[in-house]
Design a protein around this motif. Sequence first.
Motif, PDB file in Angstrom:
ATOM      1  N   THR A  73      56.406  -8.507  12.841  1.00  0.00           N
ATOM      2  CA  THR A  73      55.805  -8.137  11.579  1.00  0.00           C
ATOM      3  C   THR A  73      55.938  -6.631  11.327  1.00  0.00           C
ATOM      4  O   THR A  73      55.942  -6.037  12.557  1.00  0.00           O
ATOM      5  N   ARG A  74      56.266  -6.140  10.307  1.00  0.00           N
ATOM      6  CA  ARG A  74      56.123  -4.390  10.116  1.00  0.00           C
ATOM      7  C   ARG A  74      54.931  -4.124  10.294  1.00  0.00           C
ATOM      8  O   ARG A  74      54.589  -3.119  11.236  1.00  0.00           O
ATOM      9  N   SER A  75      53.757  -4.910  10.064  1.00  0.00           N
ATOM     10  CA  SER A  75      52.365  -4.315  10.649  1.00  0.00           C
ATOM     11  C   SER A  75      52.200  -4.350  11.997  1.00  0.00           C
ATOM     12  O   SER A  75      51.476  -3.295  12.573  1.00  0.00           O
ATOM     13  N   GLY A  76      52.721  -5.365  12.728  1.00  0.00           N
ATOM     14  CA  GLY A  76      52.784  -5.358  14.326  1.00  0.00           C
ATOM     15  C   GLY A  76      53.445  -4.053  14.815  1.00  0.00           C
ATOM     16  O   GLY A  76      53.045  -3.464  15.637  1.00  0.00           O
ATOM     17  N   GLY A  77      54.693  -3.833  14.234  1.00  0.00           N
ATOM     18  CA  GLY A  77      55.301  -2.619  14.453  1.00  0.00           C
ATOM     19  C   GLY A  77      54.692  -1.260  14.099  1.00  0.00           C
ATOM     20  O   GLY A  77      54.612  -0.330  15.201  1.00  0.00           O
ATOM     21  N   ASP A  78      53.802  -1.299  13.113  1.00  0.00           N
ATOM     22  CA  ASP A  78      53.075  -0.140  12.761  1.00  0.00           C
ATOM     23  C   ASP A  78      51.922   0.051  13.835  1.00  0.00           C
ATOM     24  O   ASP A  78      51.477   1.180  14.148  1.00  0.00           O
ATOM     25  N   ALA A  79      51.334  -1.181  14.229  1.00  0.00           N
ATOM     26  CA  ALA A  79      50.321  -1.125  15.207  1.00  0.00           C
ATOM     27  C   ALA A  79      50.765  -0.364  16.561  1.00  0.00           C
ATOM     28  O   ALA A  79      50.008   0.247  16.997  1.00  0.00           O
ATOM     29  N   ILE A  80      51.894  -0.913  16.907  1.00  0.00           N
ATOM     30  CA  ILE A  80      52.542  -0.375  18.181  1.00  0.00           C
ATOM     31  C   ILE A  80      52.747   1.130  18.135  1.00  0.00           C
ATOM     32  O   ILE A  80      52.320   1.878  18.786  1.00  0.00           O
ATOM     33  N   ILE A  81      53.330   1.523  16.888  1.00  0.00           N
ATOM     34  CA  ILE A  81      53.511   2.898  16.623  1.00  0.00           C
ATOM     35  C   ILE A  81      52.448   3.620  16.645  1.00  0.00           C
ATOM     36  O   ILE A  81      52.163   4.865  17.373  1.00  0.00           O
ATOM     37  N   GLY A  82      51.205   3.187  16.018  1.00  0.00           N
ATOM     38  CA  GLY A  82      49.764   4.033  15.967  1.00  0.00           C
ATOM     39  C   GLY A  82      49.203   4.062  17.383  1.00  0.00           C
ATOM     40  O   GLY A  82      48.496   4.997  17.783  1.00  0.00           O
ATOM     41  N   MET A  83      49.616   3.129  18.462  1.00  0.00           N
ATOM     42  CA  MET A  83      48.965   2.991  19.684  1.00  0.00           C
ATOM     43  C   MET A  83      49.625   3.937  20.551  1.00  0.00           C
ATOM     44  O   MET A  83      48.973   4.725  21.373  1.00  0.00           O
ATOM     45  N   PHE A  84      51.017   4.165  20.309  1.00  0.00           N
ATOM     46  CA  PHE A  84      51.784   5.169  20.984  1.00  0.00           C
ATOM     47  C   PHE A  84      51.239   6.374  20.535  1.00  0.00           C
ATOM     48  O   PHE A  84      51.222   7.492  21.376  1.00  0.00           O
ATOM     49  N   ALA A  85      51.051   6.763  19.332  1.00  0.00           N
ATOM     50  CA  ALA A  85      50.468   8.104  18.565  1.00  0.00           C
ATOM     51  C   ALA A  85      49.305   8.394  19.115  1.00  0.00           C
ATOM     52  O   ALA A  85      48.832   9.335  19.684  1.00  0.00           O
ATOM     53  N   LEU A  86      48.098   7.445  19.402  1.00  0.00           N
ATOM     54  CA  LEU A  86      46.890   7.477  19.941  1.00  0.00           C
ATOM     55  C   LEU A  86      47.181   8.017  21.279  1.00  0.00           C
ATOM     56  O   LEU A  86      46.284   9.119  21.832  1.00  0.00           O
ATOM     57  N   ASN A  87      47.729   7.334  22.156  1.00  0.00           N
ATOM     58  CA  ASN A  87      48.222   7.510  23.439  1.00  0.00           C
ATOM     59  C   ASN A  87      48.737   9.055  23.566  1.00  0.00           C
ATOM     60  O   ASN A  87      48.197   9.942  24.585  1.00  0.00           O
ATOM     61  N   VAL A 123      49.393  -4.358  27.431  1.00  0.00           N
ATOM     62  CA  VAL A 123      49.103  -5.630  27.128  1.00  0.00           C
ATOM     63  C   VAL A 123      49.718  -5.840  25.776  1.00  0.00           C
ATOM     64  O   VAL A 123      50.249  -6.931  25.883  1.00  0.00           O
ATOM     65  N   VAL A 124      49.620  -4.998  24.765  1.00  0.00           N
ATOM     66  CA  VAL A 124      49.997  -5.151  23.511  1.00  0.00           C
ATOM     67  C   VAL A 124      51.638  -5.280  23.427  1.00  0.00           C
ATOM     68  O   VAL A 124      52.259  -6.364  22.780  1.00  0.00           O
ATOM     69  N   THR A 125      52.332  -4.478  24.193  1.00  0.00           N
ATOM     70  CA  THR A 125      53.793  -4.630  24.286  1.00  0.00           C
ATOM     71  C   THR A 125      54.275  -5.853  25.095  1.00  0.00           C
ATOM     72  O   THR A 125      55.382  -6.446  24.659  1.00  0.00           O
ATOM     73  N   TRP A 126      53.621  -6.414  25.990  1.00  0.00           N
ATOM     74  CA  TRP A 126      53.741  -7.325  26.596  1.00  0.00           C
ATOM     75  C   TRP A 126      53.979  -8.739  25.806  1.00  0.00           C
ATOM     76  O   TRP A 126      54.734  -9.470  25.963  1.00  0.00           O
ATOM     77  N   ARG A 127      53.235  -8.848  24.623  1.00  0.00           N
ATOM     78  CA  ARG A 127      53.624  -9.655  23.616  1.00  0.00           C
ATOM     79  C   ARG A 127      54.769  -9.922  22.996  1.00  0.00           C
ATOM     80  O   ARG A 127      55.153 -10.790  22.377  1.00  0.00           O
ATOM     81  N   VAL A 128      55.403  -8.688  22.746  1.00  0.00           N
ATOM     82  CA  VAL A 128      56.450  -8.605  21.846  1.00  0.00           C
ATOM     83  C   VAL A 128      57.989  -8.449  22.975  1.00  0.00           C
ATOM     84  O   VAL A 128      58.795  -8.871  22.495  1.00  0.00           O
ATOM     85  N   SER A 129      57.460  -7.759  24.052  1.00  0.00           N
ATOM     86  CA  SER A 129      58.679  -7.482  24.960  1.00  0.00           C
ATOM     87  C   SER A 129      58.273  -7.110  26.289  1.00  0.00           C
ATOM     88  O   SER A 129      57.573  -6.015  26.496  1.00  0.00           O
TER      89      SER A 129
END
Length: 157
Positions: A73-87, A123-129
Amino acid sequence: MLAGRWILPAFIAAIAASLTAAVGATITDLGPWYQGLNQPSWAPPNWLFGPAWTVLFLLCTISGTTAWLAARTRSGGDAIIGMFALNGFLNLMWSFLFFRWHRPDLAAIEIGLLWASIAALIVVTWRVSRTASLLLVPYLAWVSFAAMLNRAIVTLN
C-alpha cells in the motif's frame, strides 16, 4: 516497463543516501582530537571507513528502493521511507555526537538507537521483500562492530 518503474524511486533513494553520506562526511573530523584518542588494537585503519560506508549506503539505497516498490500500500511505502529517514537521522546524530561534540560516551548510547532502527528496518522490509531485508544485514553487522569499537574507545579514554 519494469525498469521504468524503478527510475524515480531509485533516484530519490540515491539522492537521500548521497545527502546523508555527504553530511556525515562533513561532520566527521579525523583531526587532532580523534587522533589523540586511545584506540583498541583491533580498530580498523581510518582509510577503511570511507569505502565501507560507500558500500553500505549503496546497499541501503537498493534496499530502500526495493522495499518501497514492494510495499503493498502507499501508506506501507510511506512508513518504510519514514523508517529509512529516521535511520539516516540517527546515523548523522551518532557522527555529530562523536565527532563534533567529542562525546563518545553519548555516541555509545545513541548507537543503540541506530542499531535498533536498522533491526526494525530488517524486520519491516522482510514482510515486503526478503531481498530488501537481507541487503541491510551488512549495515547491521557494521554498526554492531562500530558499537563495540565506540564502547572500547569510551573505556580506553
